[in-house]
Motif scaffolding. Sequence first.
Motif, PDB file in Angstrom:
ATOM      1  N   LEU A 107       0.698  -1.207   0.066  1.00  0.00           N
ATOM      2  CA  LEU A 107       0.089   0.052   0.208  1.00  0.00           C
ATOM      3  C   LEU A 107       0.905   1.061  -0.147  1.00  0.00           C
ATOM      4  O   LEU A 107       1.959   1.288   0.696  1.00  0.00           O
ATOM      5  CB  LEU A 107      -0.817  -0.120   1.356  1.00  0.00           C
ATOM      6  CG  LEU A 107      -1.600   1.336   1.468  1.00  0.00           C
ATOM      7  CD1 LEU A 107      -2.855   1.340   0.426  1.00  0.00           C
ATOM      8  CD2 LEU A 107      -2.379   1.181   2.795  1.00  0.00           C
ATOM      9  N   GLY A 108       0.566   2.142  -1.010  1.00  0.00           N
ATOM     10  CA  GLY A 108       1.306   3.430  -0.785  1.00  0.00           C
ATOM     11  C   GLY A 108       0.545   4.543  -0.319  1.00  0.00           C
ATOM     12  O   GLY A 108      -0.598   4.918  -0.647  1.00  0.00           O
ATOM     13  N   LEU A 109       1.090   5.228   0.508  1.00  0.00           N
ATOM     14  CA  LEU A 109       0.136   6.496   1.176  1.00  0.00           C
ATOM     15  C   LEU A 109       1.223   7.530   1.042  1.00  0.00           C
ATOM     16  O   LEU A 109       2.404   7.850   1.353  1.00  0.00           O
ATOM     17  CB  LEU A 109       0.020   6.235   2.629  1.00  0.00           C
ATOM     18  CG  LEU A 109      -0.860   4.949   3.038  1.00  0.00           C
ATOM     19  CD1 LEU A 109      -0.770   4.781   4.610  1.00  0.00           C
ATOM     20  CD2 LEU A 109      -2.189   5.309   2.498  1.00  0.00           C
ATOM     21  N   ALA A 130      -2.719   8.328   8.096  1.00  0.00           N
ATOM     22  CA  ALA A 130      -1.686   7.211   7.749  1.00  0.00           C
ATOM     23  C   ALA A 130      -1.577   6.046   8.633  1.00  0.00           C
ATOM     24  O   ALA A 130      -1.631   4.946   8.132  1.00  0.00           O
ATOM     25  CB  ALA A 130      -0.386   7.812   7.265  1.00  0.00           C
ATOM     26  N   VAL A 131      -1.407   6.305   9.735  1.00  0.00           N
ATOM     27  CA  VAL A 131      -1.474   5.338  10.904  1.00  0.00           C
ATOM     28  C   VAL A 131      -2.690   4.362  10.900  1.00  0.00           C
ATOM     29  O   VAL A 131      -2.456   3.161  10.894  1.00  0.00           O
ATOM     30  CB  VAL A 131      -1.101   5.937  12.267  1.00  0.00           C
ATOM     31  CG1 VAL A 131      -1.212   4.673  13.317  1.00  0.00           C
ATOM     32  CG2 VAL A 131       0.291   6.362  12.334  1.00  0.00           C
ATOM     33  N   GLU A 143      -5.295  -0.687   9.452  1.00  0.00           N
ATOM     34  CA  GLU A 143      -6.320  -1.286   8.527  1.00  0.00           C
ATOM     35  C   GLU A 143      -6.012  -2.125   7.504  1.00  0.00           C
ATOM     36  O   GLU A 143      -6.540  -3.274   7.402  1.00  0.00           O
ATOM     37  CB  GLU A 143      -7.373  -0.285   7.972  1.00  0.00           C
ATOM     38  CG  GLU A 143      -8.376   0.461   8.967  1.00  0.00           C
ATOM     39  CD  GLU A 143      -8.833   1.750   8.297  1.00  0.00           C
ATOM     40  OE1 GLU A 143      -9.095   1.618   7.034  1.00  0.00           O
ATOM     41  OE2 GLU A 143      -9.559   2.526   9.158  1.00  0.00           O
ATOM     42  N   PHE A 144      -4.849  -1.850   6.930  1.00  0.00           N
ATOM     43  CA  PHE A 144      -4.247  -2.583   5.909  1.00  0.00           C
ATOM     44  C   PHE A 144      -3.728  -3.915   6.636  1.00  0.00           C
ATOM     45  O   PHE A 144      -3.779  -5.115   5.890  1.00  0.00           O
ATOM     46  CB  PHE A 144      -3.296  -1.822   5.041  1.00  0.00           C
ATOM     47  CG  PHE A 144      -2.467  -2.614   4.032  1.00  0.00           C
ATOM     48  CD1 PHE A 144      -2.665  -2.796   2.872  1.00  0.00           C
ATOM     49  CD2 PHE A 144      -1.152  -3.041   4.353  1.00  0.00           C
ATOM     50  CE1 PHE A 144      -1.882  -3.615   1.844  1.00  0.00           C
ATOM     51  CE2 PHE A 144      -0.376  -3.540   3.516  1.00  0.00           C
ATOM     52  CZ  PHE A 144      -0.824  -4.002   2.195  1.00  0.00           C
ATOM     53  N   HIS A 159      -0.527  -7.728  11.724  1.00  0.00           N
ATOM     54  CA  HIS A 159      -0.196  -6.320  12.339  1.00  0.00           C
ATOM     55  C   HIS A 159       1.063  -5.536  11.935  1.00  0.00           C
ATOM     56  O   HIS A 159       1.877  -6.390  11.118  1.00  0.00           O
ATOM     57  CB  HIS A 159       0.077  -6.497  13.857  1.00  0.00           C
ATOM     58  CG  HIS A 159      -1.218  -7.201  14.628  1.00  0.00           C
ATOM     59  ND1 HIS A 159      -2.196  -6.528  15.037  1.00  0.00           N
ATOM     60  CD2 HIS A 159      -1.503  -8.659  15.050  1.00  0.00           C
ATOM     61  CE1 HIS A 159      -3.153  -7.311  15.602  1.00  0.00           C
ATOM     62  NE2 HIS A 159      -2.347  -8.484  15.639  1.00  0.00           N
ATOM     63  N   VAL A 160       1.340  -4.311  12.095  1.00  0.00           N
ATOM     64  CA  VAL A 160       2.443  -3.683  11.798  1.00  0.00           C
ATOM     65  C   VAL A 160       3.319  -3.956  12.702  1.00  0.00           C
ATOM     66  O   VAL A 160       3.251  -3.808  13.987  1.00  0.00           O
ATOM     67  CB  VAL A 160       2.392  -2.225  11.935  1.00  0.00           C
ATOM     68  CG1 VAL A 160       3.631  -1.344  11.665  1.00  0.00           C
ATOM     69  CG2 VAL A 160       1.217  -1.574  10.737  1.00  0.00           C
TER      70      VAL A 160
END
Length: 253
Positions: free
Chosen positions: A54-56, A69-70, A75-76, A83-84
Motif C-alpha cells: 500500500l502506498g500512502l 496514515a497510521v 487497517e491494511f 499487524h504492523v
Amino acid sequence: MSVAVITGAASQHGIGFAIAKRLAARGLDLVLIDLSEDVTARADELAGQGIRALGLTCDLTDEEMVTSAVSAATEFAVAGGGHVEVLVNNAGIASPTRIADITHDEWHTLMDVNLTGMFLLTQAFGVAMRERGGGAIINMSSISAQQGGGNFAGAHYAASKAAVLGFTKAAARELAPGGVAVNAVAPGLIDTDITSAVLREAEESGETKFVAGIPAGRPGTPDDVASAVEFLALDAGFVVGQVISVNGGAYLP
C-alpha cells in the motif's frame, strides 16, 4: 501476515525502496509512506510482482495526516490478518547550507521533517507494538551525526541526525521491556538520486574527494543500507538501542 511501514520510499533508486524490496523478499507485506505521490507507483510496482503493498502520500510533519496514515496502515495490516511489526523511519531531507547562511525557517523545516515524523510514527506504532508484546523500529541517522556535517550536509542536518540517535536510545530503553527493539542505521556516502549527479560529475572530472576518505574505495549503495535494516528488523534478536554504521570505513569511532 507481518507488515512493515517504511517512510521515504517514493524514489525508485532510493534507500527506502531498497529496504522495501529486501523486507518483501522476507515475506512481509508493506506500507510505503512518502510526501511524493510517486509512492503509489512504487507500491503498484511491488503489487505487480505479487507483493501485498500500500502506498500512502503523507506529510510527516502534519500530525493529522500522520494519524490518518497510521489508521490506514493499521487497517491494511488487519485486513491481511496481521499487524504492523516493523517500522522504518527513513524519510528525511538534507541541506549543505553553512551555519552563517541557515535561516530560522530552514532550520525548523529540516528539524520538522527529520525528527517530527519519526517521533509521531514511533509514538503510534511503538506503543501498539509494546501492547502486543513485540516489534522492531529502525531509525535512519547519518555519518554526519557522528563526525559533524560533511560535503552534502550542514550543521542543522548533522544536529537533526544526532537527535535521531538520542531519540533511538531513549525509545529503546522505554520500549524494550515490551519486546520492541529500537535501533538506528547511520549511512555514509550512498549513491542515490540525491547524490548521483554530484558523484558522476566528480568521476568525470577525475575528482576523488568524495571517495578518498572511504577505505572501501566506493560510495555505498541503497542495498548496502537495506541489508543492515533487514538485519535489525528481522534477525537482530538481543540488539537494542544500537547504531549500525554503513559507511565503508569512512568513520570509525
